[in-house]
Design an enzyme around this catalytic site. Sequence first.
Site, PDB file in Angstrom:
ATOM      1  N   CYS A  95       0.834  -1.209   0.000  1.00 23.24           N
ATOM      2  CA  CYS A  95       0.000   0.000   0.000  1.00 23.24           C
ATOM      3  C   CYS A  95       0.867   1.256   0.000  1.00 23.24           C
ATOM      4  O   CYS A  95       0.561   2.239  -0.668  1.00 23.24           O
ATOM      5  CB  CYS A  95      -0.894   0.022   1.241  1.00 23.24           C
ATOM      6  SG  CYS A  95      -2.023  -1.356   1.337  1.00 23.24           S
TER       7      CYS A  95
HETATM    8  C1  BEZ Z   1       0.563  -4.739   1.796  1.00 26.55           C
HETATM    9  O1  BEZ Z   1       0.022  -3.676   1.538  1.00 26.55           O
HETATM   10  O2  BEZ Z   1       1.772  -4.880   1.760  1.00 26.55           O
HETATM   11  C2  BEZ Z   1      -0.274  -5.938   2.174  1.00 26.55           C
HETATM   12  C3  BEZ Z   1      -1.472  -5.752   2.828  1.00 26.55           C
HETATM   13  C4  BEZ Z   1      -2.200  -6.882   3.207  1.00 26.55           C
HETATM   14  C5  BEZ Z   1      -1.741  -8.155   2.874  1.00 26.55           C
HETATM   15  C6  BEZ Z   1      -0.549  -8.297   2.192  1.00 26.55           C
HETATM   16  C7  BEZ Z   1       0.203  -7.186   1.850  1.00 26.55           C
END
Ligand code: BEZ
Length: 211
Positions: A45
């Site tokens: 994100c």
């Molecule tokens: C991420 O944004 O890195 C992420 C969020 C939830 C699960 C896996 C990765």
Amino acid sequence: MGLLIGDEAPNFEADTTEGRINFHDYINGSWAVLFSHPKNFTPVCTTELGFTSKLKPEFEKRGVKVLGLSVDPIEDHKAWAGDIEETQGTALNFPLIADPDGEVAKKYAMIHPNADNTLTVRSVFVIGPDKKIKLKIEYPASTGRNFNEVLRVIDSLQLTANHQVATPVNWQDGEDVIIVPALSNEEAKKKFPDGWNEVKPYLRIVKQPGA
Ligand code: BEZ
């Protein structure tokens, strides 16, 4: 079933990193992109929000307002914005919606309970000036999206809205396009006086308007 292309994008009020907004008032006749993030302080994100901030001039050129959403409280969003600036080389420059009760996420069916009961998947909605949903895509939490593809689809949608052309497989900006089937040859002659290449009566190739 959730929202479908052609449905009106539901309205909501929410706190964002740029203050409280009423969504419909905020988009106010513009194109808009609304996209969700599973969780704050997560690596994928963080990269997406940095990259989308870097694309701001591209969205502005197309008259598109961008909003992100995460089911975390506004105080966390503000702290995360600091991390985004520190690690991605750009400040967060569009509203990030705080949706701690998941109310907006529920309206947009961003939570897929069989994947995760509380976190959103990576949803993207492109919304037209008429507030109707023009595109929806959903990625799993572990896969970062391709925001260049979001821009490509917006270009295609705007060409259709403004010039009644569709875009073929793997089309990129500047390449030839297709006259929409709904336009008769008589109508097409007025819009495309230089003519087109009629491969089949239903496959009429023309130079991209404005390219
Ligand atoms: C991420 O944004 O890195 C992420 C969020 C939830 C699960 C896996 C990765």
